[in-house]
Each structure stands twice: as C-alpha cells, then as structure tokens.
Design a protein around this motif. Structure first.
Motif, mmCIF file in Angstrom:
data_model
loop_
_atom_site.group_PDB
_atom_site.id
_atom_site.type_symbol
_atom_site.label_atom_id
_atom_site.label_comp_id
_atom_site.label_asym_id
_atom_site.label_seq_id
_atom_site.Cartn_x
_atom_site.Cartn_y
_atom_site.Cartn_z
ATOM 1 N N ALA A 1 0.845 -1.195 0.000
ATOM 2 C CA ALA A 1 0.000 0.000 0.000
ATOM 3 C C ALA A 1 0.876 1.240 0.000
ATOM 4 O O ALA A 1 1.998 1.240 0.506
ATOM 5 C CB ALA A 1 -0.909 -0.012 1.234
ATOM 6 N N PRO A 2 0.383 2.362 -0.600
ATOM 7 C CA PRO A 2 1.148 3.603 -0.594
ATOM 8 C C PRO A 2 1.554 4.007 0.823
ATOM 9 O O PRO A 2 0.760 3.916 1.764
ATOM 10 C CB PRO A 2 0.178 4.612 -1.210
ATOM 11 N N CYS A 3 2.825 4.444 0.919
ATOM 12 C CA CYS A 3 3.396 4.927 2.172
ATOM 13 C C CYS A 3 3.569 3.821 3.225
ATOM 14 O O CYS A 3 3.837 4.127 4.398
ATOM 15 C CB CYS A 3 2.558 6.073 2.751
ATOM 16 N N SER A 4 3.405 2.559 2.837
ATOM 17 C CA SER A 4 3.688 1.467 3.766
ATOM 18 C C SER A 4 5.196 1.370 3.942
ATOM 19 O O SER A 4 5.975 1.889 3.134
ATOM 20 C CB SER A 4 3.126 0.154 3.214
ATOM 21 N N PRO A 5 5.653 0.724 5.004
ATOM 22 C CA PRO A 5 7.101 0.593 5.206
ATOM 23 C C PRO A 5 7.812 -0.018 4.010
ATOM 24 O O PRO A 5 8.896 0.428 3.626
ATOM 25 C CB PRO A 5 7.192 -0.282 6.453
ATOM 26 N N SER A 6 7.201 -1.028 3.410
ATOM 27 C CA SER A 6 7.847 -1.675 2.254
ATOM 28 C C SER A 6 7.886 -0.720 1.060
ATOM 29 O O SER A 6 8.844 -0.705 0.268
ATOM 30 C CB SER A 6 7.106 -2.961 1.889
ATOM 31 N N ASN A 7 6.833 0.087 0.930
ATOM 32 C CA ASN A 7 6.769 1.037 -0.176
ATOM 33 C C ASN A 7 7.830 2.110 -0.005
ATOM 34 O O ASN A 7 8.528 2.485 -0.952
ATOM 35 C CB ASN A 7 5.371 1.651 -0.228
ATOM 36 N N LEU A 8 8.000 2.641 1.185
ATOM 37 C CA LEU A 8 9.022 3.661 1.429
ATOM 38 C C LEU A 8 10.427 3.072 1.314
ATOM 39 O O LEU A 8 11.368 3.738 0.872
ATOM 40 C CB LEU A 8 8.806 4.277 2.818
ATOM 41 N N GLU A 9 10.577 1.815 1.723
ATOM 42 C CA GLU A 9 11.881 1.161 1.586
ATOM 43 C C GLU A 9 12.268 1.036 0.113
ATOM 44 O O GLU A 9 13.429 1.248 -0.261
ATOM 45 C CB GLU A 9 11.820 -0.205 2.256
ATOM 46 N N GLN A 10 11.294 0.696 -0.718
ATOM 47 C CA GLN A 10 11.559 0.595 -2.157
ATOM 48 C C GLN A 10 11.938 1.962 -2.733
ATOM 49 O O GLN A 10 12.845 2.076 -3.552
ATOM 50 C CB GLN A 10 10.328 0.047 -2.887
ATOM 51 N N ALA A 11 11.264 3.036 -2.266
ATOM 52 C CA ALA A 11 11.578 4.388 -2.744
ATOM 53 C C ALA A 11 12.989 4.779 -2.340
ATOM 54 O O ALA A 11 13.736 5.394 -3.117
ATOM 55 C CB ALA A 11 10.553 5.382 -2.200
ATOM 56 N N ALA B 1 12.087 10.359 -4.383
ATOM 57 C CA ALA B 1 11.110 9.476 -5.009
ATOM 58 C C ALA B 1 10.000 9.219 -4.010
ATOM 59 O O ALA B 1 10.265 9.001 -2.821
ATOM 60 C CB ALA B 1 11.764 8.164 -5.440
ATOM 61 N N GLY B 2 8.767 9.276 -4.487
ATOM 62 C CA GLY B 2 7.673 9.064 -3.545
ATOM 63 C C GLY B 2 6.355 8.833 -4.237
ATOM 64 O O GLY B 2 6.294 8.452 -5.408
ATOM 65 N N THR B 3 5.281 9.153 -3.469
ATOM 66 C CA THR B 3 3.925 8.878 -3.933
ATOM 67 C C THR B 3 3.091 10.150 -3.848
ATOM 68 O O THR B 3 3.294 10.973 -2.953
ATOM 69 C CB THR B 3 3.287 7.773 -3.069
ATOM 70 N N TYR B 4 2.163 10.300 -4.805
ATOM 71 C CA TYR B 4 1.246 11.440 -4.789
ATOM 72 C C TYR B 4 -0.135 10.932 -5.211
ATOM 73 O O TYR B 4 -0.267 9.873 -5.852
ATOM 74 C CB TYR B 4 1.720 12.565 -5.713
#
Length: 530
Positions: free
Chosen positions: A73-83, A96-99
C-alpha cells in the motif's frame, strides 16, 4: 629569339605565381580549416550532451518503473523502503515518492505527509505514453530549489536540472536542454542566456555571430534536444600550430608547383615553339631507308623518315614527333616530308616507275581529305604515279573505325597503297583488319629481333605472318639485321625486308648512289651494305 625569350619569361612568371599563390591561399585555407574543426568539435560535443540527456531521462523512467513494482500500500514501510532503494540506485534521482489527487503523500525524504496538505500543481506536460512532467517544481524541502519532476501511476521522482548539463568539459561550453514539444528550456548552464539559446534552437544552430558557434542535437528516444555554443576560433588564436602548419604546407607546395610549372611551361612551350620554328623554316631533314624484296634482293622502294638536328645535337624522332602530335604540329610536319620527298626523289621516281616511297601519316590525316587533296595536287604534273607514293599509318590510327574507314578507302581509290606500320605493338586484331581494306603489314622490329631465338615473344611473328597470308596482305619485316633473319623470313613467305642488314636511312643523294651499286641480286647471307 625574342619569341623564345618571351616564352621563357612567361614560364618564370607563371612559376613565381605558382609559388606565391599557395602561400596566400594557405592563410585562407587555414582560417576555413579552423572554422571546420570548430564546427566538427562542437557537433561532437552536442552529441555527447544529448547522450547525457538520454541517460538522465532513462534513469527517471527506470526509477518510476522500480517504484511501481512494490505491491504494498502507498506509504507502507515496504513502499518507502523501495523508494529509498530507488534514490540510492539512481544517481540522478534526488527524491522518489507517492502522490494522489494533487497532493504529496510520502517519500523517504518527506516522510508521511498525508496530513500536511502539501499540494502538487497540474503537470506542465503529459507525454503520449502516460508520463507527467513538472518543469520547475519547487521542492517542499527547500524554499529556493526547483526540480524537474516526473510522475506516473501515482509515483514521482525528482531530478536536479543541473544533472542534464553537468558534463565534464574543460572548455566550459554552455549547454541548454529543450523539451521539443513545448519548446521550453528544461536546464541551462550557469551564465548562459536563455533567450540566446532558445533562438539558436529555433534556427537549428544556424545563427550568424562573429563571436560564437552553435550546434544542436536531438534525442532519438525522447522529445528532448540540446543546444551548445563555443567561442569562434581564429587563425591568430591557433597561430602556433594551425597557421604555422598551413604556411609550411603552402611554402612547400608553392615551391614544388613553381618548379613543376617552370619545367612544364618551358618544356611544353619552348620546345614546341622551337619545333614549330624548325618546321616553318624547313629545318627538318628527310632521309630514306631502302625496302628490299627478299626473293631476289632487289630494292623495291624506300621509307621517308624525319631527322632533326638542333644546335649540333640530333633529336630523337620518337621525341619530336610525339611533341608534334601533342601540339598540333604533325600535319605541317607531314606536309614538309611530302614536299621534300617529291623535291628530292622526283627524278628518281619518274625514271623508275616501279620504285616507290612510303610516307608516314598521322591519325588526323586519316580523318579528313586534307592530306589526300594536298598529295593529289603535289603529284599533278610531276609524272609520278599515285602508286609510287604509299601511305603508312600506325595501328592506333585505326582505333576510330567509323572516322577513318572512308578516308582510307579514298586513299586506295586514288591509287595509294596503305601500309599498317609497327604491326603487333598497338591494337592489332583480326576484327579491324577485316574491317579495313589495307595492302601491307609491317612487322615491328621488336618481333623480328626474336624470330631466330627461343623466347616467349618469338611466336608472335609467325602468327602475324599467318594472319597476313590468310587476309592476302603483303608483309614488310622491319629491323632486319642478319642473314639468318632474312633466310627465316623468306622461308615463311615474307616478301620484303627493311633494316641495317641492307642499309641505314640516308639522304636522297646517297640513296641514288646506293641504288646504283645494289640493284643487282645478291645472296641473303652476304655482308650487309653499310
């Protein structure tokens, strides 16, 4: 004498001109060479700059693709780790991030900002393949910094515009990156004029300037292009290497051309002028070499040959005849030979109706009626029969069959037999022998020399003799120098011989004396007459 001095002076002047022109030309060429080198080098630099543009853009696209691979899911720990991993892996990616819905949601640098209402304005450009681009997006982390931001499917990456123009270049040439679809500058080197760079882009680098050269290049994968510029060089600026090099080349080339010009002009003007002078003042001599019938050693006729003595030195006929051919003097030379032949042998010919003289003519006189008309007029009222003046032409005179066939037939119709001189050394073939009506082949001395020797070329003479017999032509062997050659030629059915075995070429008076002593038959193996 005055004419020759004028010609020599002209050759010296031309030599001097040929010496100086390359030196002055070298200055012009050097300047052009500097400009050409500048344009080539700048064009190569533009290609390197567009490669950097492609690389930065590729990293942004690849980074977005990596962000899209994380299924969390957006802004999940795994998502931020990938960014965070994306920022680390791609050197030109700054964030790099999500909007979503016009708001930043999160990034490793921003953290989770879903509750901070950080707005993201509408993009400046939308590509056909779904990418969104913000050209000058102010970072939430800075009050002054503006990045290029690229987004797709809810993910974004930020790129420092300086990445596009940050090339290692000791010359520090200005660079600008242009988004082709919108015509907008994405990045520009510090200190460069944006309006100037955009103007150069619009004109494809063809901007008139006394100070700058411009070049443009286009990306082959994305709608991006670059403009680069560099100061115009001059010959003076490259004085130590280019100007010195071109001047050196100019001096050596000028010296060489000057020497060649002098030699060529003096050879092509002075010598031909002297030959023209000799012909016009009848300084060319005509001598006659006997042609002997091999069956009974009777002298049947003679060949008229030209000789020229200049300042006490004999000039080879092979030299001055070729010069005459190359300088439109061959026809006056042939006319002089005809005139002197009739004047010197007229009485001998009229007193001996079976005796003849052969005269060499050029290819030019086998392509018009000029010489035939002159010959006919010269014999009129002399009592000399047309068959007593025979025409010799080399094989190369027969190359243009269409131009010569009719005139050769006209000579024969007027009663003048046609001889092919030096047969075997030029363009000999059965095809043209069958095409032209001729009477006699003269075998060149180079083949006669080998007839009693065991050499590779000794087979040529027998072939020529067989060819002549098959076509019903008579044969004269040139350059006969031994009794063994005479015996061999007679056995092969050759009718006539000519050469030092019988006599060298001699004046008309000496020929008359020689004929008085050598008209009686003698054996072929007797000593040659000298």
């Amino acid at each position: 004498m005055i004419q020759r001095i004028t010609l020599i002076a002209a050759s010296v002047a031309l030599g001097c001109l040929a010496t100086l022109v390359p030196v002055f030309t070298s200055l012009y060429v050097a300047n052009k060479d500097v400009q050409r080198r500048d344009r080539l080098e700048l064009s190569e630099f533009a290609d390197k700059a567009v490669m950097r543009t492609d690389l930065v853009t590729y990293q942004a696209i690849a980074a977005l693709s990596d962000l899209d691979r994380e299924p969390g899911a957006p802004c999940s720990p795994s998502n931020l780790e990938q960014a965070a991993r994306v920022i680390y892996n791609y050197r030109y990616v700054q964030d790099a991030g999500t909007y979503a819905d016009g708001h930043y949601l999160c990034s490793p640098l921003l953290g989770d900002v879903r509750n901070q209402d950080l707005t993201l304005p509408p993009p400046d450009y939308r590509s056909n393949d779904g990418y969104l681009v913000w050209f000058e997006q102010k970072s939430p982390l800075s009050d002054v910094r503006k990045d290029i931001q690229m987004g797709r499917d809810g993910h974004y990456v930020s790129i420092d515009p300086g990445s596009y123009v940050d090339l290692i270049d000791p010359a520090r040439r200005p660079i600008a990156v242009v988004q082709i679809t919108t015509g907008r500058l994405l990045a520009i080197s510090a200190g460069a004029d944006p309006d100037d760079m955009l103007n150069a882009w619009k004109h494809s680098g063809n901007v008139k300037s006394d100070e700058w050269n411009y070049a443009v290049a286009h990306s082959s994968t994305r709608p991006l292009g670059v403009v680069v510029m560099s100061p115009r060089s001059s010959v003076a600026g490259d004085w130590p290497k280019l100007l010195a090099a071109w001047l050196t080349i100019g001096v050596f080339a000028g010296a060489a051309l000057g020497w060649l010009a002098y030699k060529r002009v003096s050879r092509q003007l002075s010598f031909p002028a002297t030959l023209h002078w000799a012909i016009s003042r009848r300084k060319i001599d005509v001598v006659f070499q006997p042609i002997v019938r091999l069956a009974d050693n009777q002298c049947a006729g003679a060949e008229a040959l030209v000789r020229w003595t200049l300042n006490g030195r004999a000039i080879s006929p092979e030299v001055f005849v070729r010069v005459a051919e190359d300088n439109h003097l061959i026809q006056p030379l042939t006319d002089l030979v005809l005139e002197k032949t009739i004047a010197q042998l007229g009485k001998l010919l009229t007193a001996n109706p079976s005796f003849y003289v052969s005269i060499n003519v050029s290819g030019e006189d086998l392509q018009s009626f000029r010489f035939l008309n002159l010959l006919t007029a010269s014999l009129n009222g002399t009592g000399i029969a047309p068959a007593q003046i025979r025409i010799e032409a080399t094989e190369r005179s027969f190359m243009n069959a269409e131009a010569t066939r009719g005139f050769i037939a006209a000579f024969r119709a007027a009663g003048h037999p046609i001889y092919i001189d030096d047969f075997g050394t030029g363009y000999s073939s059965l095809s043209y022998l069958q095409t032209f009506e001729v009477d006699v082949l003269k075998i060149d001395k180079s083949f006669v020399d080998t007839i009693v020797q065991d050499t590779a070329s000794s087979v040529v003479a027998p072939h020529i003799i067989s060819m002549a017999h098959e076509l019903g032509l008579q044969i004269v062997a040139e350059g006969v120098e031994s009794g063994a050659q005479v015996t061999w030629l007679r056995d092969k059915g050759v009718q006539y011989g000519q050469g030092w075995y019988y006599a060298k070429a001699m004046s008309a008076g000496d020929l008359a004396k020689w004929l008085g002593k050598h008209r009686m038959p003698r054996e072929a193996n007797s000593m040659p007459a000298m």
